[in-house]
Design a protein around this motif. Structure first.
Motif, PDB file in Angstrom:
ATOM      1  N   THR A 183      10.966  -5.317  -0.334  1.00 60.11           N
ATOM      2  CA  THR A 183      11.578  -6.493   0.089  1.00 60.11           C
ATOM      3  C   THR A 183      10.750  -7.408   0.802  1.00 60.11           C
ATOM      4  O   THR A 183       9.755  -6.828   1.711  1.00 60.11           O
ATOM      5  N   SER A 184      10.958  -8.585   0.516  1.00 64.62           N
ATOM      6  CA  SER A 184       9.949  -9.337   1.474  1.00 64.62           C
ATOM      7  C   SER A 184      10.598 -10.805   1.463  1.00 64.62           C
ATOM      8  O   SER A 184      11.382 -11.310   0.457  1.00 64.62           O
TER       9      SER A 184
ATOM     10  N   SER B 251       0.784  -1.200  -0.024  1.00 67.91           N
ATOM     11  CA  SER B 251      -0.170   0.029  -0.222  1.00 67.91           C
ATOM     12  C   SER B 251       0.699   1.198  -0.072  1.00 67.91           C
ATOM     13  O   SER B 251       0.413   2.146  -0.527  1.00 67.91           O
ATOM     14  N   LEU B 252       1.969   1.160   0.813  1.00 71.43           N
ATOM     15  CA  LEU B 252       2.648   2.328   0.717  1.00 71.43           C
ATOM     16  C   LEU B 252       3.312   2.561  -0.531  1.00 71.43           C
ATOM     17  O   LEU B 252       3.517   3.675  -1.195  1.00 71.43           O
ATOM     18  N   ALA B 253       3.870   1.495  -1.085  1.00 72.43           N
ATOM     19  CA  ALA B 253       4.342   1.663  -2.814  1.00 72.43           C
ATOM     20  C   ALA B 253       3.450   2.376  -3.735  1.00 72.43           C
ATOM     21  O   ALA B 253       3.837   3.096  -4.232  1.00 72.43           O
ATOM     22  N   ARG B 254       2.099   1.795  -3.695  1.00 72.11           N
ATOM     23  CA  ARG B 254       1.036   2.384  -4.568  1.00 72.11           C
ATOM     24  C   ARG B 254       0.878   3.846  -3.976  1.00 72.11           C
ATOM     25  O   ARG B 254       0.726   4.683  -4.846  1.00 72.11           O
ATOM     26  N   THR B 255       0.691   4.397  -2.861  1.00 72.56           N
ATOM     27  CA  THR B 255       0.796   5.817  -2.378  1.00 72.56           C
ATOM     28  C   THR B 255       1.942   6.490  -2.930  1.00 72.56           C
ATOM     29  O   THR B 255       1.624   7.492  -3.306  1.00 72.56           O
ATOM     30  N   VAL B 256       3.181   6.069  -2.668  1.00 78.33           N
ATOM     31  CA  VAL B 256       4.255   6.873  -3.288  1.00 78.33           C
ATOM     32  C   VAL B 256       4.043   6.842  -4.666  1.00 78.33           C
ATOM     33  O   VAL B 256       4.356   8.043  -5.278  1.00 78.33           O
TER      34      VAL B 256
ATOM     35  N   ALA C 106       4.362 -12.247  -7.033  1.00 81.45           N
ATOM     36  CA  ALA C 106       3.539 -12.607  -7.868  1.00 81.45           C
ATOM     37  C   ALA C 106       3.243 -11.306  -8.611  1.00 81.45           C
ATOM     38  O   ALA C 106       3.159 -10.118  -8.240  1.00 81.45           O
ATOM     39  N   ALA C 107       3.086 -11.317 -10.022  1.00 79.48           N
ATOM     40  CA  ALA C 107       2.807 -10.010 -10.789  1.00 79.48           C
ATOM     41  C   ALA C 107       1.838  -9.166 -10.486  1.00 79.48           C
ATOM     42  O   ALA C 107       1.941  -7.955 -10.367  1.00 79.48           O
ATOM     43  N   ASP C 108       1.019  -9.890  -9.930  1.00 81.20           N
ATOM     44  CA  ASP C 108      -0.702  -9.207  -9.533  1.00 81.20           C
ATOM     45  C   ASP C 108      -0.322  -8.542  -8.093  1.00 81.20           C
ATOM     46  O   ASP C 108      -1.346  -7.729  -7.940  1.00 81.20           O
ATOM     47  N   ALA C 109       0.565  -9.077  -7.519  1.00 80.66           N
ATOM     48  CA  ALA C 109       0.658  -8.502  -6.158  1.00 80.66           C
ATOM     49  C   ALA C 109       1.556  -7.040  -5.961  1.00 80.66           C
ATOM     50  O   ALA C 109       1.498  -6.338  -4.991  1.00 80.66           O
ATOM     51  N   LEU C 110       2.558  -7.147  -6.968  1.00 76.01           N
ATOM     52  CA  LEU C 110       3.484  -5.773  -7.091  1.00 76.01           C
ATOM     53  C   LEU C 110       2.514  -4.740  -7.778  1.00 76.01           C
ATOM     54  O   LEU C 110       2.247  -4.933  -8.698  1.00 76.01           O
TER      55      LEU C 110
END
Length: 114
Positions: free
Chosen positions: A81-82, A64-69, A89-93
């Motif tokens: 990182t995880s 969610s942070l990545a999407r907001t940024v 998975a492509a749909d998760a990122l």
């Protein structure tokens, strides 16, 4: 280049910060997404990268942070990182996010921020 590290594990955060600083990067560190957003709002034109774990405490995870940024500061590069394989998975990122699996090495971290 200034990198914002978002990681709740203090040892992992300190390790990432130390190796990036030794490579010549300026680094700020926070432990959750809310503090990351506060840092970005205070200095929106300072950071070139956000290096975040997926699993974070609080109401917002690293995805969610990545999407907001990306929505608010599209010029900032995001590295997620995880240690969870499903994260890749492509749909998760979110689009245009770089992924670095845990455990990572110092060379892995440096390669992903170049």
């Amino acid at each position: 280049m200034r990198i914002l590290i978002v990681e709740d594990d203090a040892l992992t955060r300190m390790t990432a910060a130390m190796l990036l600083e030794e490579a010549g990067y300026a680094v700020d560190e926070v432990g959750d997404a809310e503090d990351a957003l506060t840092a970005l709002e205070r200095q929106p034109n300072v950071f070139t990268h956000v290096f975040t774990d997926v699993s974070l405490p609080g109401t917002m995870d690293g995805l969610s942070l990545a999407r907001t940024v990306q929505d608010r500061w599209p010029d900032i590069q995001v590295v997620i990182t995880s240690g969870h394989p499903a994260t890749r998975a492509a749909d998760a990122l979110p689009h245009c996010v770089r992924y670095l699996p845990k455990p990572w090495t110092s060379i892995d971290v440096l390669n992903v921020v170049i």
